[in-house]
Design a protein around this motif. Structure first.
Motif, PDB file in Angstrom:
ATOM      1  N   THR A 105       0.825  -1.214   0.000  1.00  0.00           N
ATOM      2  CA  THR A 105       0.000   0.000   0.000  1.00  0.00           C
ATOM      3  C   THR A 105       0.856   1.259   0.000  1.00  0.00           C
ATOM      4  N   ALA A 122      -4.475  -2.377   0.634  1.00  0.00           N
ATOM      5  CA  ALA A 122      -5.295  -1.907   1.755  1.00  0.00           C
ATOM      6  C   ALA A 122      -6.402  -2.905   2.079  1.00  0.00           C
ATOM      7  N   ALA A 123      -6.969  -3.545   1.054  1.00  0.00           N
ATOM      8  CA  ALA A 123      -8.038  -4.518   1.286  1.00  0.00           C
ATOM      9  C   ALA A 123      -7.509  -5.727   2.063  1.00  0.00           C
ATOM     10  N   TYR A 154      -6.829  -4.686   5.575  1.00  0.00           N
ATOM     11  CA  TYR A 154      -8.087  -4.607   6.324  1.00  0.00           C
ATOM     12  C   TYR A 154      -8.522  -5.995   6.788  1.00  0.00           C
ATOM     13  N   MET A 155      -8.418  -6.972   5.889  1.00  0.00           N
ATOM     14  CA  MET A 155      -8.864  -8.318   6.248  1.00  0.00           C
ATOM     15  C   MET A 155      -8.022  -8.919   7.371  1.00  0.00           C
ATOM     16  N   ALA A 184      -8.716  -6.592  10.682  1.00  0.00           N
ATOM     17  CA  ALA A 184     -10.064  -6.427  11.221  1.00  0.00           C
ATOM     18  C   ALA A 184     -10.818  -7.726  11.445  1.00  0.00           C
ATOM     19  N   ALA A 226     -13.849  -4.838  12.302  1.00  0.00           N
ATOM     20  CA  ALA A 226     -14.517  -5.118  11.038  1.00  0.00           C
ATOM     21  C   ALA A 226     -15.755  -4.237  10.862  1.00  0.00           C
ATOM     22  N   ILE A 277     -17.374  -1.529   4.691  1.00  0.00           N
ATOM     23  CA  ILE A 277     -16.061  -1.412   4.038  1.00  0.00           C
ATOM     24  C   ILE A 277     -15.819  -2.615   3.139  1.00  0.00           C
ATOM     25  N   ALA A 278     -16.135  -3.798   3.645  1.00  0.00           N
ATOM     26  CA  ALA A 278     -15.945  -5.003   2.849  1.00  0.00           C
ATOM     27  C   ALA A 278     -16.813  -4.972   1.593  1.00  0.00           C
ATOM     28  N   LEU A 291     -15.337  -2.449  -0.925  1.00  0.00           N
ATOM     29  CA  LEU A 291     -14.146  -3.013  -1.564  1.00  0.00           C
ATOM     30  C   LEU A 291     -14.530  -4.126  -2.543  1.00  0.00           C
ATOM     31  N   LEU A 336     -13.831 -10.859   0.219  1.00  0.00           N
ATOM     32  CA  LEU A 336     -14.444  -9.699   0.871  1.00  0.00           C
ATOM     33  C   LEU A 336     -15.941  -9.921   1.093  1.00  0.00           C
TER      34      LEU A 336
END
Length: 218
Positions: A78, A102-103, A106-107, A110, A157, A161-162, A165, A214
């Protein structure tokens, strides 16, 4: 081996094969240079990291790395591409790699774990793997480092957002498909290895995989 675990394992193998393909293109692009037709090395490295992360997300037992290493890898992707874009050393289109990194970040940060995906139970709910009983599988899945990309359980989480994405990767898949239709074909074996159609197909699979993970985590 149960049928459900076999399906999850098959997905993990597909992601690993994609990672190996990107690794090969990355090595060749560094050896021969982008002008040789192998594409941009950093972009291949980004896809390599993402596909490796997706593989160990669906099959945590394959994961040899602790969570901080994955966080560093996804964060590095990122930050690297954000810096490239800001320094104008890369086209704005490479914002996709920023989103991808970033995805995955995040996973891993979160999400406490990958929930059952399309009827595939989580790794610690599988009854066997090549003769393992449930206790052995659970022990393997919960070893330090074995659940890294399944998340560190921060409770951060946010389903929206998921979904956002996942929507991005769905749109990206459609765009890649449209580009793939217009990509030129090649004849010789050496040229097929560099074919934009082959690369485009692998990128489509990568994007679909990211979207599916996602959605499963939303």
């Amino acid at each position: 081996m149960t049928a459900s675990f076999a399906l999850r394992l098959a997905l993990g193998v597909v992601f690993l094969l994609l990672a190996a393909y990107y690794a090969g293109r990355w090595v060749l692009s560094r050896r021969d240079g982008p002008a040789a037709g192998w594409g941009d090395g950093p972009a291949h490295a980004s896809h390599l990291v993402l596909c490796a992360g997706m593989a160990v997300t669906v099959v945590p037992a394959m994961d040899p790395l602790p969570a901080p290493v994955w966080i560093a890898l996804f964060g590095g992707v990122t930050v690297w591409f954000t810096a490239r874009i800001l320094r104008r050393r890369a086209p704005a289109g490479e914002l996709h790699h920023v989103v991808g990194g970033a995805a995955m970040l995040y996973m891993v940060v979160a999400m406490p774990e990958l929930p059952p995906m399309f009827g595939i139970p989580a790794a610690h709910d599988m009854s066997d793997m090549a003769g393992m009983d449930m206790a052995g599988m659970h022990e393997m899945a919960t070893m330090p480092g074995m659940t890294a990309v399944a998340g560190v359980g921060t409770g951060l989480a946010v389903p929206l957002i998921a979904w956002v994405l996942a929507g991005y990767f769905a749109a990206h898949t459609v765009r890649l498909g449209a580009t793939l239709v217009g990509a030129p074909g090649t004849g010789a074996t050496a040229e097929r290895n560099r074919s934009p159609r082959l690369l485009g197909a692998c990128r489509i699979l990568t994007s679909v995989g990211m979207g599916c993970l996602l959605v499963a985590m939303a």
